[in-house]
Design a protein around this motif. Sequence first.
Motif, PDB file in Angstrom:
ATOM      1  N   LYS A 279       0.829  -1.206   0.000  1.00 27.75           N
ATOM      2  CA  LYS A 279       0.000   0.000   0.000  1.00 27.75           C
ATOM      3  C   LYS A 279       0.865   1.260   0.000  1.00 27.75           C
ATOM      4  O   LYS A 279       0.454   2.306  -0.508  1.00 27.75           O
ATOM      5  N   GLU A 280       2.047   1.166   0.591  1.00 28.95           N
ATOM      6  CA  GLU A 280       2.983   2.291   0.575  1.00 28.95           C
ATOM      7  C   GLU A 280       3.801   2.303  -0.713  1.00 28.95           C
ATOM      8  O   GLU A 280       4.117   3.372  -1.251  1.00 28.95           O
ATOM      9  N   LYS A 281       4.141   1.118  -1.192  1.00 24.37           N
ATOM     10  CA  LYS A 281       5.030   1.005  -2.352  1.00 24.37           C
ATOM     11  C   LYS A 281       4.360   1.428  -3.656  1.00 24.37           C
ATOM     12  O   LYS A 281       4.964   2.140  -4.477  1.00 24.37           O
ATOM     13  N   LEU A 282       3.128   1.013  -3.869  1.00 26.06           N
ATOM     14  CA  LEU A 282       2.441   1.291  -5.132  1.00 26.06           C
ATOM     15  C   LEU A 282       2.266   2.786  -5.396  1.00 26.06           C
ATOM     16  O   LEU A 282       2.544   3.248  -6.515  1.00 26.06           O
ATOM     17  N   PRO A 283       1.812   3.589  -4.435  1.00 21.40           N
ATOM     18  CA  PRO A 283       1.713   5.037  -4.697  1.00 21.40           C
ATOM     19  C   PRO A 283       3.065   5.674  -5.004  1.00 21.40           C
ATOM     20  O   PRO A 283       3.143   6.610  -5.808  1.00 21.40           O
ATOM     21  N   GLU A 284       4.138   5.181  -4.371  1.00 22.39           N
ATOM     22  CA  GLU A 284       5.474   5.723  -4.631  1.00 22.39           C
ATOM     23  C   GLU A 284       5.911   5.436  -6.067  1.00 22.39           C
ATOM     24  O   GLU A 284       6.503   6.294  -6.726  1.00 22.39           O
ATOM     25  N   ILE A 285       5.616   4.224  -6.539  1.00 26.47           N
ATOM     26  CA  ILE A 285       5.960   3.881  -7.924  1.00 26.47           C
ATOM     27  C   ILE A 285       5.160   4.737  -8.895  1.00 26.47           C
ATOM     28  O   ILE A 285       5.693   5.256  -9.887  1.00 26.47           O
ATOM     29  N   GLU A 286       3.874   4.893  -8.596  1.00 30.25           N
ATOM     30  CA  GLU A 286       3.007   5.715  -9.454  1.00 30.25           C
ATOM     31  C   GLU A 286       3.499   7.164  -9.485  1.00 30.25           C
ATOM     32  O   GLU A 286       3.519   7.802 -10.555  1.00 30.25           O
ATOM     33  N   LYS A 287       3.920   7.666  -8.344  1.00 30.58           N
ATOM     34  CA  LYS A 287       4.438   9.032  -8.279  1.00 30.58           C
ATOM     35  C   LYS A 287       5.709   9.174  -9.116  1.00 30.58           C
ATOM     36  O   LYS A 287       5.892  10.164  -9.840  1.00 30.58           O
ATOM     37  N   SER A 288       6.581   8.168  -9.044  1.00 35.25           N
ATOM     38  CA  SER A 288       7.832   8.198  -9.815  1.00 35.25           C
ATOM     39  C   SER A 288       7.556   8.172 -11.314  1.00 35.25           C
ATOM     40  O   SER A 288       8.204   8.877 -12.099  1.00 35.25           O
ATOM     41  N   ILE A 289       6.568   7.367 -11.715  1.00 32.97           N
ATOM     42  CA  ILE A 289       6.206   7.290 -13.136  1.00 32.97           C
ATOM     43  C   ILE A 289       5.710   8.652 -13.630  1.00 32.97           C
ATOM     44  O   ILE A 289       6.088   9.111 -14.719  1.00 32.97           O
ATOM     45  N   LYS A 290       4.891   9.322 -12.832  1.00 26.39           N
ATOM     46  CA  LYS A 290       4.357  10.627 -13.219  1.00 26.39           C
ATOM     47  C   LYS A 290       5.479  11.658 -13.351  1.00 26.39           C
ATOM     48  O   LYS A 290       5.462  12.484 -14.273  1.00 26.39           O
ATOM     49  N   VAL A 291       6.454  11.594 -12.441  1.00 24.18           N
ATOM     50  CA  VAL A 291       7.566  12.548 -12.480  1.00 24.18           C
ATOM     51  C   VAL A 291       8.395  12.353 -13.746  1.00 24.18           C
ATOM     52  O   VAL A 291       8.732  13.312 -14.459  1.00 24.18           O
ATOM     53  N   VAL A 292       8.728  11.094 -14.054  1.00 26.41           N
ATOM     54  CA  VAL A 292       9.553  10.815 -15.238  1.00 26.41           C
ATOM     55  C   VAL A 292       8.800  11.192 -16.513  1.00 26.41           C
ATOM     56  O   VAL A 292       9.384  11.756 -17.450  1.00 26.41           O
ATOM     57  N   ARG A 293       7.490  10.908 -16.554  1.00 23.13           N
ATOM     58  CA  ARG A 293       6.694  11.267 -17.733  1.00 23.13           C
ATOM     59  C   ARG A 293       6.656  12.785 -17.906  1.00 23.13           C
ATOM     60  O   ARG A 293       6.735  13.296 -19.039  1.00 23.13           O
ATOM     61  N   ASN A 294       6.550  13.493 -16.807  1.00 20.73           N
ATOM     62  CA  ASN A 294       6.517  14.948 -16.872  1.00 20.73           C
ATOM     63  C   ASN A 294       7.850  15.505 -17.380  1.00 20.73           C
ATOM     64  O   ASN A 294       7.880  16.416 -18.226  1.00 20.73           O
ATOM     65  N   LEU A 295       8.951  14.936 -16.889  1.00 24.60           N
ATOM     66  CA  LEU A 295      10.274  15.377 -17.354  1.00 24.60           C
ATOM     67  C   LEU A 295      10.460  15.082 -18.842  1.00 24.60           C
ATOM     68  O   LEU A 295      11.014  15.896 -19.588  1.00 24.60           O
ATOM     69  N   LYS A 296       9.984  13.926 -19.256  1.00 25.36           N
ATOM     70  CA  LYS A 296      10.101  13.553 -20.667  1.00 25.36           C
ATOM     71  C   LYS A 296       9.292  14.502 -21.550  1.00 25.36           C
ATOM     72  O   LYS A 296       9.759  14.939 -22.617  1.00 25.36           O
ATOM     73  N   GLU A 297       8.086  14.840 -21.100  1.00 20.50           N
ATOM     74  CA  GLU A 297       7.239  15.763 -21.869  1.00 20.50           C
ATOM     75  C   GLU A 297       7.885  17.151 -21.958  1.00 20.50           C
ATOM     76  O   GLU A 297       7.839  17.803 -23.008  1.00 20.50           O
ATOM     77  N   LYS A 298       8.502  17.602 -20.865  1.00 25.76           N
ATOM     78  CA  LYS A 298       9.171  18.911 -20.864  1.00 25.76           C
ATOM     79  C   LYS A 298      10.349  18.915 -21.844  1.00 25.76           C
ATOM     80  O   LYS A 298      10.573  19.891 -22.570  1.00 25.76           O
TER      81      LYS A 298
END
Length: 215
Positions: free
Chosen positions: A92-111
């Motif tokens: 329950k702690e790990k899954l949100p952290e992975i999801e957050k990391s994916i969003k950050v990397v996607r945002n950096l890639k889009e920028k």
Amino acid sequence: MSSESKLATAETGDDRQGVAEEALSNISLDSITEGKNERGIPATKFVDDIELFAASFNPPASPELLIGAYSDLFSKFKAYEQQLASKCATYKEKLPEIEKSIKVVRNLKEKKEAGESGVAARYNLADTIYSKAEVDCSQGIVNLWLGANVMLEYTYDEALELLTTKQGVAKKDYKEVTEDLTFTRNQIITSEVNISRIYNWDIRRKRESKLAGSS
């Protein structure tokens, strides 16, 4: 010496305890369980006809031994329940952290694809403390913590592939652990019901025997 002989000759408390332990060891796990779930967790056998079930052992199992066997099984399920509950909490702690990391990397890639050289970000220093930083996204490189104080450098595409794979595995494992936890709790309930029914059956049997002896 046979079990019948030992039961007949045991006189001291230590002897009786030894006989009980040996008889209990003869009640195998297969005798009080039936089948397993997909991950091999045994299913508690529900005892419908207690008298018939007790007589199925050689020698016939006493109520004390049956209660002891199911109490032991109950304790093992309770211990396993705690392990599974701990795993569930971790996922329950790990899954949100992975999801957050994916969003950050996607945002950096889009920028980066939009031609931006950097992006302003806020990062967590402590539970309630955040700071601002300028993140360089022009290189298309990100560092990921892999655990055990290990950090590796990845391109955005490599990082997204790794994180997405980890997310899929974590979701699958979390689903299985949740199912196992529910299954284990059901076995705990069945074990408790069996213990209660065997105890009540023994009380009724003793009461009937006492009434028959006094008449």
